[in-house]
Scaffold this motif. Structure first.
Motif, PDB file in Angstrom:
ATOM      1  N   GLY A  79       0.815  -1.214   0.000  1.00 19.37           N
ATOM      2  CA  GLY A  79       0.000   0.000   0.000  1.00 19.37           C
ATOM      3  C   GLY A  79       0.846   1.261   0.000  1.00 19.37           C
ATOM      4  O   GLY A  79       0.542   2.226  -0.712  1.00 19.37           O
ATOM      5  N   LEU A  80       1.906   1.240   0.802  1.00 18.20           N
ATOM      6  CA  LEU A  80       2.795   2.411   0.852  1.00 18.20           C
ATOM      7  C   LEU A  80       3.389   2.723  -0.522  1.00 18.20           C
ATOM      8  O   LEU A  80       3.462   3.886  -0.923  1.00 18.20           O
ATOM      9  CB  LEU A  80       3.919   2.183   1.852  1.00 18.20           C
ATOM     10  CG  LEU A  80       3.586   2.286   3.339  1.00 18.20           C
ATOM     11  CD1 LEU A  80       4.839   2.040   4.170  1.00 18.20           C
ATOM     12  CD2 LEU A  80       2.978   3.638   3.673  1.00 18.20           C
ATOM     13  N   ALA A  81       3.792   1.675  -1.224  1.00 16.93           N
ATOM     14  CA  ALA A  81       4.380   1.863  -2.556  1.00 16.93           C
ATOM     15  C   ALA A  81       3.374   2.481  -3.524  1.00 16.93           C
ATOM     16  O   ALA A  81       3.755   3.172  -4.471  1.00 16.93           O
ATOM     17  CB  ALA A  81       4.889   0.534  -3.103  1.00 16.93           C
ATOM     18  N   ALA A  82       2.079   2.249  -3.259  1.00 16.86           N
ATOM     19  CA  ALA A  82       1.026   2.817  -4.108  1.00 16.86           C
ATOM     20  C   ALA A  82       0.554   4.173  -3.593  1.00 16.86           C
ATOM     21  O   ALA A  82      -0.400   4.749  -4.122  1.00 16.86           O
ATOM     22  CB  ALA A  82      -0.143   1.848  -4.182  1.00 16.86           C
ATOM     23  N   GLY A  83       1.203   4.670  -2.526  1.00 19.74           N
ATOM     24  CA  GLY A  83       0.851   5.978  -1.994  1.00 19.74           C
ATOM     25  C   GLY A  83      -0.248   5.967  -0.949  1.00 19.74           C
ATOM     26  O   GLY A  83      -0.788   7.012  -0.601  1.00 19.74           O
ATOM     27  N   THR A  84      -0.576   4.788  -0.426  1.00 19.56           N
ATOM     28  CA  THR A  84      -1.636   4.666   0.581  1.00 19.56           C
ATOM     29  C   THR A  84      -1.021   4.364   1.941  1.00 19.56           C
ATOM     30  O   THR A  84      -0.399   3.317   2.116  1.00 19.56           O
ATOM     31  CB  THR A  84      -2.624   3.542   0.201  1.00 19.56           C
ATOM     32  OG1 THR A  84      -3.182   3.845  -1.078  1.00 19.56           O
ATOM     33  CG2 THR A  84      -3.731   3.412   1.222  1.00 19.56           C
ATOM     34  N   THR A  85      -1.190   5.266   2.883  1.00 21.13           N
ATOM     35  CA  THR A  85      -0.632   5.049   4.218  1.00 21.13           C
ATOM     36  C   THR A  85      -1.592   4.314   5.138  1.00 21.13           C
ATOM     37  O   THR A  85      -1.172   3.746   6.139  1.00 21.13           O
ATOM     38  CB  THR A  85      -0.239   6.386   4.874  1.00 21.13           C
ATOM     39  OG1 THR A  85      -1.402   7.230   4.954  1.00 21.13           O
ATOM     40  CG2 THR A  85       0.850   7.086   4.071  1.00 21.13           C
ATOM     41  N   ASP A  86      -2.883   4.331   4.816  1.00 22.54           N
ATOM     42  CA  ASP A  86      -3.871   3.591   5.608  1.00 22.54           C
ATOM     43  C   ASP A  86      -5.013   3.165   4.696  1.00 22.54           C
ATOM     44  O   ASP A  86      -5.918   3.946   4.402  1.00 22.54           O
ATOM     45  CB  ASP A  86      -4.406   4.445   6.763  1.00 22.54           C
ATOM     46  CG  ASP A  86      -5.327   3.663   7.707  1.00 22.54           C
ATOM     47  OD1 ASP A  86      -5.499   2.440   7.509  1.00 22.54           O
ATOM     48  OD2 ASP A  86      -5.856   4.271   8.646  1.00 22.54           O
ATOM     49  N   ARG A  98       9.603  -4.423  12.897  1.00 24.87           N
ATOM     50  CA  ARG A  98      10.750  -4.057  13.724  1.00 24.87           C
ATOM     51  C   ARG A  98      11.663  -3.081  12.986  1.00 24.87           C
ATOM     52  O   ARG A  98      12.693  -2.681  13.502  1.00 24.87           O
ATOM     53  CB  ARG A  98      11.530  -5.309  14.130  1.00 24.87           C
ATOM     54  CG  ARG A  98      10.755  -6.190  15.105  1.00 24.87           C
ATOM     55  CD  ARG A  98      11.619  -7.312  15.662  1.00 24.87           C
ATOM     56  NE  ARG A  98      10.907  -8.055  16.675  1.00 24.87           N
ATOM     57  CZ  ARG A  98      10.166  -9.140  16.444  1.00 24.87           C
ATOM     58  NH1 ARG A  98      10.051  -9.597  15.202  1.00 24.87           N
ATOM     59  NH2 ARG A  98       9.533  -9.762  17.420  1.00 24.87           N
ATOM     60  N   THR A  99      11.275  -2.728  11.754  1.00 18.91           N
ATOM     61  CA  THR A  99      12.104  -1.833  10.954  1.00 18.91           C
ATOM     62  C   THR A  99      11.491  -0.447  10.770  1.00 18.91           C
ATOM     63  O   THR A  99      12.222   0.507  10.529  1.00 18.91           O
ATOM     64  CB  THR A  99      12.382  -2.438   9.564  1.00 18.91           C
ATOM     65  OG1 THR A  99      11.132  -2.673   8.898  1.00 18.91           O
ATOM     66  CG2 THR A  99      13.158  -3.744   9.682  1.00 18.91           C
ATOM     67  N   LEU A 100      10.181  -0.321  10.879  1.00 23.62           N
ATOM     68  CA  LEU A 100       9.554   0.996  10.772  1.00 23.62           C
ATOM     69  C   LEU A 100       9.706   1.722  12.106  1.00 23.62           C
ATOM     70  O   LEU A 100       9.151   1.286  13.115  1.00 23.62           O
ATOM     71  CB  LEU A 100       8.067   0.867  10.433  1.00 23.62           C
ATOM     72  CG  LEU A 100       7.680   0.678   8.972  1.00 23.62           C
ATOM     73  CD1 LEU A 100       6.178   0.459   8.845  1.00 23.62           C
ATOM     74  CD2 LEU A 100       8.114   1.866   8.131  1.00 23.62           C
ATOM     75  N   ALA A 101      10.426   2.807  12.112  1.00 25.55           N
ATOM     76  CA  ALA A 101      10.673   3.542  13.359  1.00 25.55           C
ATOM     77  C   ALA A 101       9.429   4.294  13.812  1.00 25.55           C
ATOM     78  O   ALA A 101       9.156   4.403  15.005  1.00 25.55           O
ATOM     79  CB  ALA A 101      11.835   4.509  13.174  1.00 25.55           C
ATOM     80  N   GLU A 102       8.682   4.824  12.848  1.00 23.65           N
ATOM     81  CA  GLU A 102       7.453   5.526  13.195  1.00 23.65           C
ATOM     82  C   GLU A 102       6.421   5.294  12.102  1.00 23.65           C
ATOM     83  O   GLU A 102       6.762   4.951  10.966  1.00 23.65           O
ATOM     84  CB  GLU A 102       7.706   7.013  13.383  1.00 23.65           C
ATOM     85  CG  GLU A 102       8.244   7.731  12.167  1.00 23.65           C
ATOM     86  CD  GLU A 102       8.512   9.196  12.451  1.00 23.65           C
ATOM     87  OE1 GLU A 102       7.954  10.041  11.724  1.00 23.65           O
ATOM     88  OE2 GLU A 102       9.273   9.477  13.393  1.00 23.65           O
ATOM     89  N   SER A 103       5.165   5.499  12.450  1.00 27.48           N
ATOM     90  CA  SER A 103       4.083   5.240  11.512  1.00 27.48           C
ATOM     91  C   SER A 103       4.000   6.341  10.461  1.00 27.48           C
ATOM     92  O   SER A 103       4.065   7.521  10.790  1.00 27.48           O
ATOM     93  CB  SER A 103       2.757   5.140  12.257  1.00 27.48           C
ATOM     94  OG  SER A 103       1.698   4.959  11.330  1.00 27.48           O
ATOM     95  N   PRO A 104       3.818   5.964   9.192  1.00 33.08           N
ATOM     96  CA  PRO A 104       3.612   6.963   8.149  1.00 33.08           C
ATOM     97  C   PRO A 104       2.233   7.620   8.234  1.00 33.08           C
ATOM     98  O   PRO A 104       1.962   8.569   7.515  1.00 33.08           O
ATOM     99  CB  PRO A 104       3.740   6.165   6.848  1.00 33.08           C
ATOM    100  CG  PRO A 104       4.366   4.870   7.226  1.00 33.08           C
ATOM    101  CD  PRO A 104       3.975   4.619   8.647  1.00 33.08           C
ATOM    102  N   ASP A 105       1.357   7.083   9.085  1.00 37.39           N
ATOM    103  CA  ASP A 105      -0.003   7.595   9.210  1.00 37.39           C
ATOM    104  C   ASP A 105      -0.376   7.622  10.688  1.00 37.39           C
ATOM    105  O   ASP A 105      -0.171   6.634  11.392  1.00 37.39           O
ATOM    106  CB  ASP A 105      -0.966   6.686   8.438  1.00 37.39           C
ATOM    107  CG  ASP A 105      -2.342   7.280   8.288  1.00 37.39           C
ATOM    108  OD1 ASP A 105      -3.045   7.404   9.323  1.00 37.39           O
ATOM    109  OD2 ASP A 105      -2.734   7.625   7.170  1.00 37.39           O
TER     110      ASP A 105
END
Length: 198
Positions: A79-86, A98-105
């Protein structure tokens, strides 16, 4: 107590995606999405449609099955690659990474702790069911916590790809009882299985 349902699309040979892990129903995907399949989702599981599909189909029904969706980092990345954060703003959305430090949304909760412990805590909370959308790694990690399997079985084989459960899942033969099914004209099947306990 709330239940965890692995609600996932699978091929006849048990794969949820091709070897590259890309969205099989996307623009360059190999997975056809017939009209009766979409109609069944709208009628029975409207909360499992992503936000964009809900808007396009004018779906406003909240759904009766789930109020929470769980997703692994790789699935979320599609979804992120398609521009959708949620993709599911109408649901509580947890992404295990364990790799995403913070939420994009701000509405998406990143969980770095043990998935099984998190699910056990979610099950104790009030609410509707918990939907495990995937992927295979998270499904493998949560294998023992899954109460129900709903397989959207496509009349399709691909020979190789991402399996329903990752190869890292524990070897644990488990019996499941078929509790519901729907056969669509297109050949797709919705098969509901409940874990046999005791």
């Amino acid at each position: 107590m709330r239940k965890l349902t692995y609600f996932a699309a699978a091929t006849l040979d048990g794969f949820i995606a091709g070897p590259d892990g890309a969205d099989p129903t996307g623009p360059n995907g190999f997975w056809p999405v017939p009209a009766d399949y979409v109609e069944h989702l709208v009628a029975e599981y409207p909360e499992t449609l992503p936000h964009q599909a809900r808007q396009a189909l004018s779906v406003t029904a909240p759904g009766t099955h789930f109020d929470t969706v769980l997703e692994g980092r790789r699935s979320y990345g599609i979804g992120l690659a398609a521009g959708t954060t949620d993709a599911f703003p109408h649901l509580r959305h947890l992404v295990f990474s364990r790799t995403l430090a913070e939420s994009p949304d701000p509405a998406v909760q990143i969980v770095a702790s043990d998935p099984s412990a998190t699910v056990r805590e979610l099950k104790r909370q009030e609410g509707k069911g918990i939907w495990l959308i995937g992927g295979a790694e998270l499904a493998g990690a949560l294998y023992a916590e899954i109460d129900t399997l709903i397989l959207k079985l496509a009349p399709l084989t691909i020979g190789n790809g991402i399996p329903l459960f990752s190869r890292n899942a524990a070897f644990d033969p488990t019996a499941w009882a078929l509790t519901d099914h729907a056969a669509l004209r297109s050949g797709a099947m919705f098969l509901t299985y409940t874990r046999v306990t005791g």
